[in-house]
Design a protein around this motif. Sequence first.
Motif, PDB file in Angstrom:
ATOM      1  N   UNK A   1      43.839  87.284  89.208  1.00 26.08           N
ATOM      2  CA  UNK A   1      45.129  87.105  89.494  1.00 26.08           C
ATOM      3  C   UNK A   1      45.284  85.539  90.154  1.00 26.08           C
ATOM      4  N   UNK A   2      45.471  84.517  89.256  1.00 26.02           N
ATOM      5  CA  UNK A   2      45.518  83.112  89.849  1.00 26.02           C
ATOM      6  C   UNK A   2      46.807  82.881  90.484  1.00 26.02           C
ATOM      7  N   UNK A   3      47.866  83.422  90.097  1.00 24.93           N
ATOM      8  CA  UNK A   3      49.029  83.365  90.456  1.00 24.93           C
ATOM      9  C   UNK A   3      49.326  83.358  91.933  1.00 24.93           C
ATOM     10  N   UNK A   4      48.615  84.168  92.863  1.00 20.19           N
ATOM     11  CA  UNK A   4      48.556  84.372  94.034  1.00 20.19           C
ATOM     12  C   UNK A   4      47.949  83.226  94.693  1.00 20.19           C
ATOM     13  N   UNK A   5      47.125  82.339  94.322  1.00 21.01           N
ATOM     14  CA  UNK A   5      46.258  81.161  94.861  1.00 21.01           C
ATOM     15  C   UNK A   5      47.320  80.309  95.482  1.00 21.01           C
ATOM     16  N   UNK A   6      48.254  79.713  95.105  1.00 24.33           N
ATOM     17  CA  UNK A   6      49.395  78.843  95.621  1.00 24.33           C
ATOM     18  C   UNK A   6      49.988  79.366  97.263  1.00 24.33           C
ATOM     19  N   UNK A   7      50.492  80.799  96.727  1.00 26.90           N
ATOM     20  CA  UNK A   7      51.164  81.605  97.768  1.00 26.90           C
ATOM     21  C   UNK A   7      50.202  81.713  99.017  1.00 26.90           C
ATOM     22  N   UNK A   8      48.809  81.856  98.750  1.00 25.72           N
ATOM     23  CA  UNK A   8      47.830  81.962  99.695  1.00 25.72           C
ATOM     24  C   UNK A   8      47.538  80.867 100.426  1.00 25.72           C
ATOM     25  N   UNK A   9      47.985  79.607  99.938  1.00 31.02           N
ATOM     26  CA  UNK A   9      47.562  78.369 100.362  1.00 31.02           C
ATOM     27  C   UNK A   9      46.142  78.032 100.176  1.00 31.02           C
ATOM     28  N   UNK A  10      45.372  78.402  99.075  1.00 28.80           N
ATOM     29  CA  UNK A  10      44.030  78.080  98.677  1.00 28.80           C
ATOM     30  C   UNK A  10      43.893  77.389  97.508  1.00 28.80           C
ATOM     31  N   UNK A  11      45.162  76.843  96.948  1.00 36.77           N
ATOM     32  CA  UNK A  11      45.340  76.120  95.758  1.00 36.77           C
ATOM     33  C   UNK A  11      47.063  75.418  95.660  1.00 36.77           C
ATOM     34  N   UNK A  12      47.014  74.231  95.250  1.00 33.31           N
ATOM     35  CA  UNK A  12      48.393  73.620  95.012  1.00 33.31           C
ATOM     36  C   UNK A  12      48.978  74.041  93.637  1.00 33.31           C
ATOM     37  N   UNK A  13      48.011  74.451  92.607  1.00 34.73           N
ATOM     38  CA  UNK A  13      48.434  74.569  91.220  1.00 34.73           C
ATOM     39  C   UNK A  13      47.373  75.464  90.614  1.00 34.73           C
ATOM     40  N   UNK A  14      47.787  76.087  89.436  1.00 32.20           N
ATOM     41  CA  UNK A  14      46.888  76.769  88.792  1.00 32.20           C
ATOM     42  C   UNK A  14      46.681  76.412  87.214  1.00 32.20           C
ATOM     43  N   UNK A  15      45.813  76.438  86.645  1.00 29.09           N
ATOM     44  CA  UNK A  15      45.869  76.119  85.091  1.00 29.09           C
ATOM     45  C   UNK A  15      45.180  77.536  84.451  1.00 29.09           C
ATOM     46  N   UNK A  16      45.990  78.131  83.742  1.00 30.04           N
ATOM     47  CA  UNK A  16      45.779  79.376  83.346  1.00 30.04           C
ATOM     48  C   UNK A  16      46.433  79.615  82.009  1.00 30.04           C
ATOM     49  N   UNK A  17      46.165  80.799  81.347  1.00 26.16           N
ATOM     50  CA  UNK A  17      46.737  81.317  79.902  1.00 26.16           C
ATOM     51  C   UNK A  17      48.172  81.878  80.342  1.00 26.16           C
ATOM     52  N   UNK A  18      49.047  81.338  79.495  1.00 24.13           N
ATOM     53  CA  UNK A  18      50.421  81.850  79.635  1.00 24.13           C
ATOM     54  C   UNK A  18      50.867  82.508  78.277  1.00 24.13           C
ATOM     55  N   UNK A  19      51.355  83.590  78.428  1.00 25.57           N
ATOM     56  CA  UNK A  19      52.022  84.260  77.166  1.00 25.57           C
ATOM     57  C   UNK A  19      53.592  84.053  77.278  1.00 25.57           C
TER      58      UNK A  19
END
Length: 399
Positions: free
Chosen positions: A223-241
Amino acid sequence: MWRNCCDLTVTIAIMLTTMNLPLHTAVSVRSRSWCCYASLSVPQPQAKPQLLNGNPPSRPADRKEIRLGLPSKGRMSADTLELLKNCQLSVKQVNPRQYVAEIPQLSNLEVWFQRPKDIVRKLLSGDLDLGIVGLDTVSEHGQSNEDLIIVHEALEYGDCRLSLAIPQYGIFENVNSLEELAKMPQWTEDKPLRVATGFTYLGPKFMKESGLKHVTFSTADGALEAAPAMGIADAILDLVSSGTTLKENNLKEIKGGVVLESQAVLIASRKSMIQRKGVLETTHEMLERLEAHLRAIGQFTVTANMRGSSAEEVAERILSQPSLAGLQGPTVSPVFCKRDGKVTADYYAIVICVPKKALYKSIQQLRAIGGSGVLISPLTYIFDEETPRWRQLLSELGL
């Protein structure tokens, strides 16, 4: 009885020496008393090799079988098996817990169920000859290796895109493109844009080609989507459907942020097709079956009777309607009947191929020019002339 643990250790040591087994001794001090601990390294029994038709798997160097790698789990696996079934290439699995199976219609072929990334890796190592995976997996783990050849690039399932996503709020609220993201003054050498992704090859490659200099990547799965909200990343690069998960986590895609569009593809090892007996022929048959089925999806055969003076006159009427042209034109043949003791042809049967989206409109046009008794049936396969993909494959192989 042993007087203390040291007596026990000595006894065990003698037993181990007799059995020719290794002994490791650790000494520890606790409350001014010495205590010895003996740990035994016992050889574990080797797992029996998996059998296919009663035979153990061959080593890559000497195997004669052709190997096809298929995804082992998830939606991609189910859709792959369904596609092969629709192409009359049903996978036969004696035991659903085994990772090896067969396709009876293709002689000398073994099917191996693997993780998608392992399919790519084993194609490169020579353990597999063919595989079906997503284009994103080929691009990430194949890394443009020349030994990997995409035989069919559009199997029409597993659609998704590898995309960059940023928060909808805060400093990103008015950022809607990759260009705007790159121009943000916040990103410096000391404080780079932090991107969480599982694509550690495609991610840096894309950012470099896009001109973003100050970027750092952190590897992550799940679940990369949680990374920005947790403050551990500014953006994510992931597969999107569909993009629904991004929206539910207050993330958004941006213009120019799509790394690649992906779907299921058929891939093969260049070395295997050139050097291993039977691989090229099996690839050809699989490609033809896939092409014929995919070409027929959504197509219907429409048959109707029309009164006319000649086949040419009927064909002229049909071709005057844009939705009735078919694949290469209508088939017109006389419908014979006996009248007054003579065989005559007052009607002509016409057969055309019509896509589903134009089906009702085609029926209306047929009626308008005198068609009746319209019959409709779905198509399963359309075998055309030699597929351009095959000619392209032979050209890439230098054959």
